[in-house]
Design a protein around this motif. Structure first.
Motif, PDB file in Angstrom:
ATOM      1  N   PRO A   5       1.155   0.622 -31.967  1.00  0.00           N
ATOM      2  CA  PRO A   5       2.130   1.372 -32.765  1.00  0.00           C
ATOM      3  C   PRO A   5       2.759   2.511 -31.975  1.00  0.00           C
ATOM      4  CG  PRO A   5       0.139   0.956 -34.029  1.00  0.00           C
ATOM      5  CD  PRO A   5      -0.153   0.533 -32.631  1.00  0.00           C
ATOM      6  N   GLY A   6       4.083   2.511 -31.919  1.00  0.00           N
ATOM      7  CA  GLY A   6       4.801   3.595 -31.263  1.00  0.00           C
ATOM      8  C   GLY A   6       4.699   3.609 -29.754  1.00  0.00           C
ATOM      9  N   ARG A   7       4.200   2.545 -29.171  1.00  0.00           N
ATOM     10  CA  ARG A   7       4.030   2.493 -27.715  1.00  0.00           C
ATOM     11  C   ARG A   7       4.971   1.470 -27.081  1.00  0.00           C
ATOM     12  NH1 ARG A   7      -0.750   4.909 -25.783  1.00  0.00           N
ATOM     13  NH2 ARG A   7      -1.536   6.329 -27.402  1.00  0.00           N
ATOM     14  N   GLY A   8       5.316   1.715 -25.835  1.00  0.00           N
ATOM     15  CA  GLY A   8       6.074   0.763 -25.034  1.00  0.00           C
ATOM     16  C   GLY A   8       5.241   0.310 -23.861  1.00  0.00           C
ATOM     17  N   PRO A   9       5.694  -0.710 -23.126  1.00  0.00           N
ATOM     18  CA  PRO A   9       4.947  -1.176 -21.951  1.00  0.00           C
ATOM     19  C   PRO A   9       4.778  -0.059 -20.931  1.00  0.00           C
ATOM     20  CG  PRO A   9       6.685  -2.730 -22.552  1.00  0.00           C
ATOM     21  CD  PRO A   9       6.920  -1.492 -23.368  1.00  0.00           C
ATOM     22  N   ILE A  10       3.657  -0.062 -20.236  1.00  0.00           N
ATOM     23  CA  ILE A  10       3.390   0.905 -19.173  1.00  0.00           C
ATOM     24  C   ILE A  10       3.297   0.138 -17.853  1.00  0.00           C
ATOM     25  CG2 ILE A  10       1.824   2.660 -18.280  1.00  0.00           C
ATOM     26  CD1 ILE A  10       0.846   3.141 -21.117  1.00  0.00           C
ATOM     27  N   ASN A  16       4.984  -5.636  -8.926  1.00  0.00           N
ATOM     28  CA  ASN A  16       6.423  -5.397  -8.892  1.00  0.00           C
ATOM     29  C   ASN A  16       7.161  -6.427  -9.740  1.00  0.00           C
ATOM     30  OD1 ASN A  16       9.170  -5.105  -8.149  1.00  0.00           O
ATOM     31  ND2 ASN A  16       8.556  -4.261  -6.164  1.00  0.00           N
ATOM     32  N   ALA A  17       8.018  -5.953 -10.617  1.00  0.00           N
ATOM     33  CA  ALA A  17       8.782  -6.858 -11.474  1.00  0.00           C
ATOM     34  C   ALA A  17       9.791  -7.684 -10.683  1.00  0.00           C
ATOM     35  CB  ALA A  17       9.514  -6.065 -12.556  1.00  0.00           C
ATOM     36  N   ASP A  18      10.184  -7.219  -9.493  1.00  0.00           N
ATOM     37  CA  ASP A  18      11.144  -7.976  -8.676  1.00  0.00           C
ATOM     38  C   ASP A  18      10.515  -9.238  -8.102  1.00  0.00           C
ATOM     39  OD1 ASP A  18      13.143  -6.119  -9.129  1.00  0.00           O
ATOM     40  OD2 ASP A  18      12.617  -4.922  -7.366  1.00  0.00           O
ATOM     41  N   THR A  19       9.264  -9.150  -7.663  1.00  0.00           N
ATOM     42  CA  THR A  19       8.611 -10.319  -7.060  1.00  0.00           C
ATOM     43  C   THR A  19       7.754 -11.088  -8.063  1.00  0.00           C
ATOM     44  OG1 THR A  19       6.764  -8.909  -6.332  1.00  0.00           O
ATOM     45  CG2 THR A  19       8.558  -9.289  -4.757  1.00  0.00           C
ATOM     46  N   ASP A  20       7.250 -10.411  -9.095  1.00  0.00           N
ATOM     47  CA  ASP A  20       6.362 -11.049 -10.076  1.00  0.00           C
ATOM     48  C   ASP A  20       6.771 -10.654 -11.492  1.00  0.00           C
ATOM     49  OD1 ASP A  20       3.987 -12.175  -8.267  1.00  0.00           O
ATOM     50  OD2 ASP A  20       4.488 -10.171  -7.531  1.00  0.00           O
ATOM     51  N   PRO A  21       7.916 -11.126 -11.969  1.00  0.00           N
ATOM     52  CA  PRO A  21       8.410 -10.657 -13.278  1.00  0.00           C
ATOM     53  C   PRO A  21       7.485 -10.964 -14.444  1.00  0.00           C
ATOM     54  CG  PRO A  21       9.698 -12.539 -12.451  1.00  0.00           C
ATOM     55  CD  PRO A  21       8.838 -12.075 -11.331  1.00  0.00           C
ATOM     56  N   GLU A  22       6.930 -12.188 -14.515  1.00  0.00           N
ATOM     57  CA  GLU A  22       6.057 -12.542 -15.636  1.00  0.00           C
ATOM     58  C   GLU A  22       4.756 -11.750 -15.580  1.00  0.00           C
ATOM     59  OE1 GLU A  22       5.378 -16.697 -15.935  1.00  0.00           O
ATOM     60  OE2 GLU A  22       7.498 -17.223 -15.968  1.00  0.00           O
ATOM     61  N   LEU A  23       4.216 -11.618 -14.389  1.00  0.00           N
ATOM     62  CA  LEU A  23       2.968 -10.876 -14.217  1.00  0.00           C
ATOM     63  C   LEU A  23       3.176  -9.407 -14.551  1.00  0.00           C
ATOM     64  CD1 LEU A  23       0.052 -11.522 -13.240  1.00  0.00           C
ATOM     65  CD2 LEU A  23       0.749 -10.680 -10.990  1.00  0.00           C
ATOM     66  N   ALA A  24       4.298  -8.838 -14.103  1.00  0.00           N
ATOM     67  CA  ALA A  24       4.581  -7.426 -14.372  1.00  0.00           C
ATOM     68  C   ALA A  24       4.757  -7.180 -15.868  1.00  0.00           C
ATOM     69  CB  ALA A  24       5.830  -6.994 -13.607  1.00  0.00           C
ATOM     70  N   LYS A  25       5.413  -8.103 -16.562  1.00  0.00           N
ATOM     71  CA  LYS A  25       5.614  -7.957 -18.002  1.00  0.00           C
ATOM     72  C   LYS A  25       4.275  -7.991 -18.740  1.00  0.00           C
ATOM     73  CE  LYS A  25       8.020 -10.124 -21.942  1.00  0.00           C
ATOM     74  NZ  LYS A  25       6.817 -10.365 -22.757  1.00  0.00           N
ATOM     75  N   ALA A  26       3.443  -8.984 -18.398  1.00  0.00           N
ATOM     76  CA  ALA A  26       2.139  -9.107 -19.051  1.00  0.00           C
ATOM     77  C   ALA A  26       1.264  -7.899 -18.754  1.00  0.00           C
ATOM     78  CB  ALA A  26       1.451 -10.391 -18.596  1.00  0.00           C
ATOM     79  N   ALA A  27       1.306  -7.427 -17.499  1.00  0.00           N
ATOM     80  CA  ALA A  27       0.486  -6.276 -17.124  1.00  0.00           C
ATOM     81  C   ALA A  27       0.951  -5.016 -17.842  1.00  0.00           C
ATOM     82  CB  ALA A  27       0.538  -6.076 -15.612  1.00  0.00           C
ATOM     83  N   GLY A  28       2.259  -4.819 -17.972  1.00  0.00           N
ATOM     84  CA  GLY A  28       2.777  -3.631 -18.651  1.00  0.00           C
ATOM     85  C   GLY A  28       2.376  -3.587 -20.112  1.00  0.00           C
ATOM     86  N   GLU A  29       2.410  -4.738 -20.780  1.00  0.00           N
ATOM     87  CA  GLU A  29       2.022  -4.789 -22.199  1.00  0.00           C
ATOM     88  C   GLU A  29       0.519  -4.569 -22.364  1.00  0.00           C
ATOM     89  OE1 GLU A  29       3.528  -8.591 -23.314  1.00  0.00           O
ATOM     90  OE2 GLU A  29       5.595  -7.875 -23.556  1.00  0.00           O
ATOM     91  N   LEU A  30      -0.266  -5.201 -21.495  1.00  0.00           N
ATOM     92  CA  LEU A  30      -1.715  -4.999 -21.571  1.00  0.00           C
ATOM     93  C   LEU A  30      -2.072  -3.547 -21.259  1.00  0.00           C
ATOM     94  CD1 LEU A  30      -4.613  -6.005 -21.858  1.00  0.00           C
ATOM     95  CD2 LEU A  30      -4.526  -6.765 -19.473  1.00  0.00           C
ATOM     96  N   ASN A  31      -1.382  -2.964 -20.291  1.00  0.00           N
ATOM     97  CA  ASN A  31      -1.660  -1.576 -19.917  1.00  0.00           C
ATOM     98  C   ASN A  31      -1.399  -0.623 -21.072  1.00  0.00           C
ATOM     99  OD1 ASN A  31      -2.526   0.355 -18.084  1.00  0.00           O
ATOM    100  ND2 ASN A  31      -0.496   0.669 -17.208  1.00  0.00           N
ATOM    101  N   ALA A  32      -0.395  -0.932 -21.881  1.00  0.00           N
ATOM    102  CA  ALA A  32      -0.124  -0.100 -23.064  1.00  0.00           C
ATOM    103  C   ALA A  32      -1.311  -0.131 -24.018  1.00  0.00           C
ATOM    104  CB  ALA A  32       1.146  -0.592 -23.766  1.00  0.00           C
ATOM    105  N   TRP A  33      -1.911  -1.305 -24.200  1.00  0.00           N
ATOM    106  CA  TRP A  33      -3.079  -1.416 -25.078  1.00  0.00           C
ATOM    107  C   TRP A  33      -4.305  -0.737 -24.459  1.00  0.00           C
ATOM    108  CZ3 TRP A  33      -3.734  -2.446 -29.978  1.00  0.00           C
ATOM    109  CH2 TRP A  33      -2.745  -3.156 -30.671  1.00  0.00           C
ATOM    110  N   VAL A  34      -4.486  -0.885 -23.162  1.00  0.00           N
ATOM    111  CA  VAL A  34      -5.629  -0.239 -22.509  1.00  0.00           C
ATOM    112  C   VAL A  34      -5.538   1.270 -22.683  1.00  0.00           C
ATOM    113  CG1 VAL A  34      -6.714   0.221 -20.271  1.00  0.00           C
ATOM    114  CG2 VAL A  34      -5.991  -2.094 -20.846  1.00  0.00           C
ATOM    115  N   ASP A  35      -4.345   1.826 -22.493  1.00  0.00           N
ATOM    116  CA  ASP A  35      -4.159   3.267 -22.660  1.00  0.00           C
ATOM    117  C   ASP A  35      -4.383   3.685 -24.115  1.00  0.00           C
ATOM    118  OD1 ASP A  35      -3.050   5.914 -21.570  1.00  0.00           O
ATOM    119  OD2 ASP A  35      -1.698   5.515 -23.249  1.00  0.00           O
ATOM    120  N   TYR A  36      -3.884   2.885 -25.041  1.00  0.00           N
ATOM    121  CA  TYR A  36      -4.016   3.173 -26.476  1.00  0.00           C
ATOM    122  C   TYR A  36      -5.486   3.158 -26.902  1.00  0.00           C
ATOM    123  CZ  TYR A  36      -3.272   2.399 -31.545  1.00  0.00           C
ATOM    124  OH  TYR A  36      -3.273   2.474 -32.916  1.00  0.00           O
TER     125      TYR A  36
END
Length: 368
Positions: A5-10, A16-36
């Motif tokens: 709730p109220g969080r965005g991807p971290i 790097n999203a330039d070389t690994d876009p899918e991995l970077a997206k998944a990692a950013g979303e998971l990182n938001a939950w880890v921080d939360y």
């Protein structure tokens, strides 16, 4: 994926999203939950109530209590709120260390090397605008090289040289033919070595690509478990092809029976897609991933779910490392075999060599 709730991807440093876009997206979303989940004091999300005393005033033994949101224990002096991730909250980088190990492969850089290695003279068809030189009447080209696991000799040079020699009546005709045969054969072996390296670059890229896809799905799976925590029944997760077991064999499979993907495809990406497709056709059911090999369970304690995730990511990293090591050994063996097979004997001098044929060894009796 559903974010807290109220969080965005971290974004995760090192992915790097330039070389690994899918991995970077998944990692950013998971990182938001880890921080939360690591900071329950900042939100009303899942947490663990941990006893501050062994027994309460009534003599009851107190234990950790996982909850989906704050309850009446929030102000109870016998409990304190700790992260639902427990010990993992103090080392958030552990969630991403495996992904960082396989991230950062720059396909554009590898493609440059691939393009140079696949520009053969004898093992590649001529350009589309090339006009074949027809052989002289009643003349046939010598048998092309096809020794063992080699690409075909596809160039037109043998026929072109044969046409050039047509009409010679002097003995130099035979000397030139012997030189041509040995030179073409030697060069075909050399170019096969280059093509073996190009083929290995494709496999190298695809191993990392498949590992990246698998790890991204693992992250998505854990993110989904975090988002579904406390719900009666979260939507099922499709684990098919998430783990790399079977993918290693698929990517490293050696294509046989004809020209390989590196000859048929014009780019590294196209060769990789073709190679994986061909490997999938020949993969047995035993090599294909099974859902039960890759569980991320719905546990009462989220820290136990994280343990499942860590085990799976460890396996992915180990399998990827083994695939890369095996690939290097395979390349060394295959190139060494070509180096040994290209040795030839000069029919004019009976001298054997594994160096490129020299014209004057065949034309020693020619007048200068």
């Amino acid at each position: 994926m559903t974010l807290p709730p109220g969080r965005g991807p971290i974004p995760v440093p090192g992915i790097n999203a330039d070389t690994d876009p899918e991995l970077a997206k998944a990692a950013g979303e998971l990182n938001a939950w880890v921080d939360y989940l690591s900071n329950p004091q900042t939100n009303n999300g899942p947490r663990i109530y941990r006893p501050t005393v062994e027994k309460n005033i009534s003599g009851q033994t107190l234990i950790d209590v996982p909850v989906f949101s704050p309850d009446n224990r929030e102000g109870d002096p016998d409990y304190r709120a700790v992260s639902a991730l427990d010990g993992f909250a103090t080392m958030p980088d552990q969630f991403f260390i495996f992904a960082k190990a396989i991230a950062g492969i720059n396909e554009a850089t590898i493609s440059q090397g691939y393009d140079m290695l696949t520009k053969g003279c004898f093992t590649f068809p001529p350009p589309a605008d090339h006009v074949d030189t027809q052989p002289p009447p009643n003349a046939t080209a010598e048998k092309p090289v096809r020794d063992g696991d080699l690409y075909d000799e596809l160039g037109q040079i043998r026929i072109d040289w044969l046409s050039m020699r047509y009409g010679w009546t002097a003995t130099e005709h035979l000397d030139a033919q012997l030189f041509e045969d040995d030179l073409i054969r030697f060069q075909v072996y050399v170019e096969n070595g280059f093509l073996r390296i190009a083929e290995t670059l494709v496999k190298y890229r695809m191993i990392y690509k498949k590992a990246s896809e698998a790890m991204a799905k693992q992250m998505d799976g854990l993110t989904k478990r975090f988002a579904d925590y406390g719900k009666d029944d979260g939507a099922p997760i499709n684990w098919t092809s998430i783990i790399i077991t079977g993918i290693v064999e698929l990517v490293c499979a050696v294509l046989t029976d004809g020209v390989s993907a590196v000859v048929q495809a014009s780019t590294l990406a196209a060769a990789g897609a073709q190679m994986v497709g061909e490997g999938a056709k020949g993969a047995t059911s035993a090599e294909k991933p099974k859902e039960e090999e890759n569980p991320i369970g719905k546990h009462a304690f989220l820290k136990d779910t994280v343990i499942d995730y860590m085990k799976n990511m460890t396996k992915l990293e180990q399998d990827t490392a083994k695939a890369i090591n095996d690939l290097g050994m395979n390349l060394h063996t295959r190139v060494s075999q070509l180096e040994q097979a290209r040795r030839y004997t000069n029919k004019s001098t009976n001298a054997s060599s594994d160096m490129a044929p020299q014209f004057m060894d065949y034309a020693k009796n020619w007048r200068v």
